[in-house]
Design a protein around this motif. Structure first.
Motif, short mmCIF file in Angstrom:
data_model
loop_
_atom_site.label_atom_id
_atom_site.label_comp_id
_atom_site.label_asym_id
_atom_site.label_seq_id
_atom_site.Cartn_x
_atom_site.Cartn_y
_atom_site.Cartn_z
N LYS A 3 23.29 57.79 62.23
CA LYS A 3 24.26 57.37 63.25
C LYS A 3 25.67 57.46 62.67
O LYS A 3 25.93 57.00 61.57
CB LYS A 3 23.94 55.94 63.66
CG LYS A 3 24.92 55.35 64.64
CD LYS A 3 24.58 53.87 64.89
CE LYS A 3 25.60 53.25 65.79
NZ LYS A 3 26.70 52.63 65.08
N LEU A 4 26.56 58.05 63.43
CA LEU A 4 27.95 58.12 63.02
C LEU A 4 28.61 56.76 63.23
O LEU A 4 28.22 56.00 64.11
CB LEU A 4 28.69 59.20 63.80
CG LEU A 4 28.21 60.64 63.55
CD1 LEU A 4 28.99 61.62 64.43
CD2 LEU A 4 28.36 61.01 62.08
N LEU A 5 29.61 56.47 62.41
CA LEU A 5 30.26 55.17 62.41
C LEU A 5 31.66 55.24 63.00
O LEU A 5 32.41 56.16 62.69
CB LEU A 5 30.37 54.64 60.96
CG LEU A 5 29.09 54.58 60.14
CD1 LEU A 5 29.42 54.30 58.69
CD2 LEU A 5 28.16 53.52 60.70
N ARG A 6 32.00 54.26 63.82
CA ARG A 6 33.38 54.12 64.27
C ARG A 6 34.20 53.60 63.09
O ARG A 6 33.65 53.07 62.12
CB ARG A 6 33.47 53.14 65.44
CG ARG A 6 32.97 53.74 66.73
CD ARG A 6 33.16 52.74 67.86
NE ARG A 6 32.91 53.41 69.12
CZ ARG A 6 33.73 53.36 70.14
NH1 ARG A 6 34.84 52.66 70.08
NH2 ARG A 6 33.45 54.00 71.24
N ILE A 7 35.50 53.70 63.20
CA ILE A 7 36.37 53.33 62.09
C ILE A 7 36.17 51.87 61.66
O ILE A 7 36.14 51.56 60.47
CB ILE A 7 37.85 53.63 62.42
CG1 ILE A 7 38.73 53.47 61.18
CG2 ILE A 7 38.34 52.80 63.58
CD1 ILE A 7 40.15 53.98 61.36
N GLY A 8 35.99 50.96 62.61
CA GLY A 8 35.79 49.55 62.29
C GLY A 8 34.48 49.32 61.54
O GLY A 8 34.43 48.49 60.62
N GLU A 9 33.44 50.04 61.94
CA GLU A 9 32.16 49.92 61.25
C GLU A 9 32.27 50.44 59.82
O GLU A 9 31.77 49.82 58.88
CB GLU A 9 31.08 50.70 62.00
CG GLU A 9 30.75 50.16 63.38
CD GLU A 9 29.86 51.10 64.17
OE1 GLU A 9 28.88 50.60 64.75
OE2 GLU A 9 30.15 52.32 64.22
N PRO A 32 36.85 62.63 59.48
CA PRO A 32 35.94 62.28 60.58
C PRO A 32 34.92 63.40 60.79
O PRO A 32 35.23 64.58 60.64
CB PRO A 32 36.86 62.18 61.79
CG PRO A 32 38.26 62.16 61.28
CD PRO A 32 38.23 62.79 59.93
N ALA A 33 33.71 63.01 61.12
CA ALA A 33 32.65 63.99 61.37
C ALA A 33 32.69 64.48 62.82
O ALA A 33 32.26 65.59 63.12
CB ALA A 33 31.28 63.38 61.07
N ASP A 34 33.23 63.63 63.70
CA ASP A 34 33.23 63.96 65.13
C ASP A 34 34.19 63.00 65.83
O ASP A 34 34.80 62.15 65.19
CB ASP A 34 31.81 63.80 65.70
CG ASP A 34 31.57 64.62 66.95
OD1 ASP A 34 32.51 65.27 67.45
OD2 ASP A 34 30.42 64.59 67.45
N ARG A 35 34.31 63.17 67.14
CA ARG A 35 35.11 62.27 67.97
C ARG A 35 34.30 61.92 69.22
O ARG A 35 33.48 62.70 69.67
CB ARG A 35 36.42 62.93 68.38
CG ARG A 35 37.39 63.05 67.20
CD ARG A 35 38.79 63.34 67.69
NE ARG A 35 39.73 63.39 66.60
CZ ARG A 35 40.53 62.39 66.24
NH1 ARG A 35 40.50 61.26 66.91
NH2 ARG A 35 41.37 62.52 65.24
N TYR A 43 32.74 58.69 61.78
CA TYR A 43 32.58 59.08 60.38
C TYR A 43 31.11 59.09 60.00
O TYR A 43 30.31 58.28 60.49
CB TYR A 43 33.31 58.08 59.47
CG TYR A 43 34.81 58.13 59.64
CD1 TYR A 43 35.59 58.93 58.83
CD2 TYR A 43 35.45 57.35 60.61
CE1 TYR A 43 36.97 58.97 58.97
CE2 TYR A 43 36.82 57.39 60.76
CZ TYR A 43 37.58 58.20 59.94
OH TYR A 43 38.94 58.24 60.08
N ALA A 44 30.76 59.99 59.11
CA ALA A 44 29.39 60.06 58.59
C ALA A 44 29.16 58.84 57.69
O ALA A 44 30.09 58.35 57.03
CB ALA A 44 29.19 61.34 57.79
#
Length: 131
Positions: A3-9, A32-35, A43-44
């Motif tokens: 699962k990709l992580l949001r910036i806060g995570e 960032p891995a994606d948006r 982020y990965a």
């Protein structure tokens, strides 16, 4: 796939602020891995390890600018840098053989610092995911 992580995570899991994640992203130390559809960066999970490596290097006196130059994508000439390091070590040995007591003590201190940095580099390379 993880699962990709949001910036806060990512910030929470890494023990840093979201501003730090933004700053590292701006320097090119992490990417960032994606948006999301709302254009939020994702982020990965391996960025957590990368941030830990960045913090370890920074704690050992390596500047963020130096890391950005060496860790960024497609940057750094490790074989060339290692060859230069070998030449520098040979020069250090020669200087130590011909130095007086005060210079000898300075060279000992510099050598100890170099050993600490090499140990840190070896430790973080096992945790440093590729970009």
């Amino acid at each position: 796939m993880s699962k990709l992580l949001r910036i806060g995570e990512l910030a929470h899991l890494s023990g840093v602020s979201t501003r730090t994640v933004d700053f590292y992203t701006g320097l090119g130390l992490i990417e960032p891995a994606d948006r999301t559809a709302g254009n939020f960066r994702l982020y990965a999970p391996d960025c957590v390890d990368r941030i830990a490596a960045i913090r370890a290097l920074e704690a050992n006196g390596v500047s963020l600018a130096e890391m950005a130059g060496a860790l960024g994508p497609g940057k750094g000439d490790l074989p060339g840098q290692l060859s230069q390091l070998q030449l520098d070590l040979d020069t250090l040995r020669e200087a130590a053989a011909h130095s007086g007591p005060a210079a000898h003590q300075l060279l000992l201190a510099l050598t100890a610092r170099l050993q600490s940095l090499i140990t840190t580099a070896i430790e973080v390379t096992g945790n440093l995911p590729p970009m």
